[in-house]
Each structure stands twice: as C-alpha cells, then as structure tokens.
Design a protein around this motif. Structure first.
Motif, PDB file in Angstrom:
ATOM      1  N   THR A  22       4.095   1.015   4.148  1.00  0.00           N
ATOM      2  CA  THR A  22       3.465   0.244   3.072  1.00  0.00           C
ATOM      3  C   THR A  22       2.116   0.844   2.699  1.00  0.00           C
ATOM      4  N   GLY A  26       3.076   5.221  -0.630  1.00  0.00           N
ATOM      5  CA  GLY A  26       2.986   5.301  -2.080  1.00  0.00           C
ATOM      6  C   GLY A  26       3.603   4.095  -2.752  1.00  0.00           C
ATOM      7  N   LYS A  27       3.761   4.194  -4.057  1.00  0.00           N
ATOM      8  CA  LYS A  27       4.285   3.085  -4.847  1.00  0.00           C
ATOM      9  C   LYS A  27       5.767   2.852  -4.544  1.00  0.00           C
ATOM     10  N   VAL A  28       6.144   1.583  -4.424  1.00  0.00           N
ATOM     11  CA  VAL A  28       7.536   1.213  -4.163  1.00  0.00           C
ATOM     12  C   VAL A  28       8.246   1.047  -5.501  1.00  0.00           C
ATOM     13  N   ASN A  29       9.361   1.758  -5.679  1.00  0.00           N
ATOM     14  CA  ASN A  29      10.098   1.670  -6.946  1.00  0.00           C
ATOM     15  C   ASN A  29      11.262   0.683  -6.832  1.00  0.00           C
ATOM     16  N   LYS A  33      13.441  -1.460  -3.657  1.00  0.00           N
ATOM     17  CA  LYS A  33      13.437  -2.922  -3.578  1.00  0.00           C
ATOM     18  C   LYS A  33      14.829  -3.527  -3.666  1.00  0.00           C
ATOM     19  N   THR A  67       9.016  -5.314   2.147  1.00  0.00           N
ATOM     20  CA  THR A  67       8.544  -4.734   0.886  1.00  0.00           C
ATOM     21  C   THR A  67       9.461  -3.638   0.373  1.00  0.00           C
ATOM     22  N   ALA A  69       9.313  -0.606   1.471  1.00  0.00           N
ATOM     23  CA  ALA A  69       8.574   0.650   1.567  1.00  0.00           C
ATOM     24  C   ALA A  69       9.139   1.578   2.629  1.00  0.00           C
TER      25      ALA A  69
END
Length: 74
Positions: A22, A26-29, A33, A67, A69
């Motif tokens: 997390t 980096g950013k979770v796409n 998810k 999340t 991640a």
C-alpha cells in the motif's frame, strides 16, 4: 518529555499499521481492485511485498489485500 514519548508512540503505531504494498506499491488501478469472475485468470501477488509484510508486521497483509495493492498491476 511525556509529549515526545506520545509522538514517538503514535509514529511507531502508524509505521506498524502501514503495509508495504500500500505504501510503496504506487497507485492501485481497477484491475487490482476488481475480483476476477469465475473462469477468469487469477491475479498474481507481489511476492516481495507479501514477504515483507510477513516479516515486518503481518497485519499489514490485511490492509494490502483489502485495498488490492498486493496484486500486480496489469
């Protein structure tokens, strides 16, 4: 002195409750998810983040899986 101890305790708690994927992943796409439908290929996990969570603070795995991640981006 007591105030400094409280700040240190809060800081350590924040560090322990964070999880590797997390924080550093980096950013979770949307791929990470979304749970795959039956018959679709399963998502692969980030092995390094998984092992780091186990070694450093295993409840971080819960955060990473919640999340999404922990899964490799596509």
């Amino acid at each position: 002195m007591k105030k400094i101890k409280n700040v240190i305790a809060i800081g350590l708690t924040c560090i322990m409750l964070s999880s590797c994927a997390t924080v550093f992943g980096g950013k979770v796409n949307s791929y990470q998810k979304t749970k795959p439908a039956p018959g679709q290929e399963q998502r692969q996990i980030r092995v390094v983040a998984f092992i780091a969570d186990i070694l450093l603070f295993w409840p971080g795995l819960i955060v990473d899986f919640a999340t999404g991640a922990i899964y490799k981006p596509k």
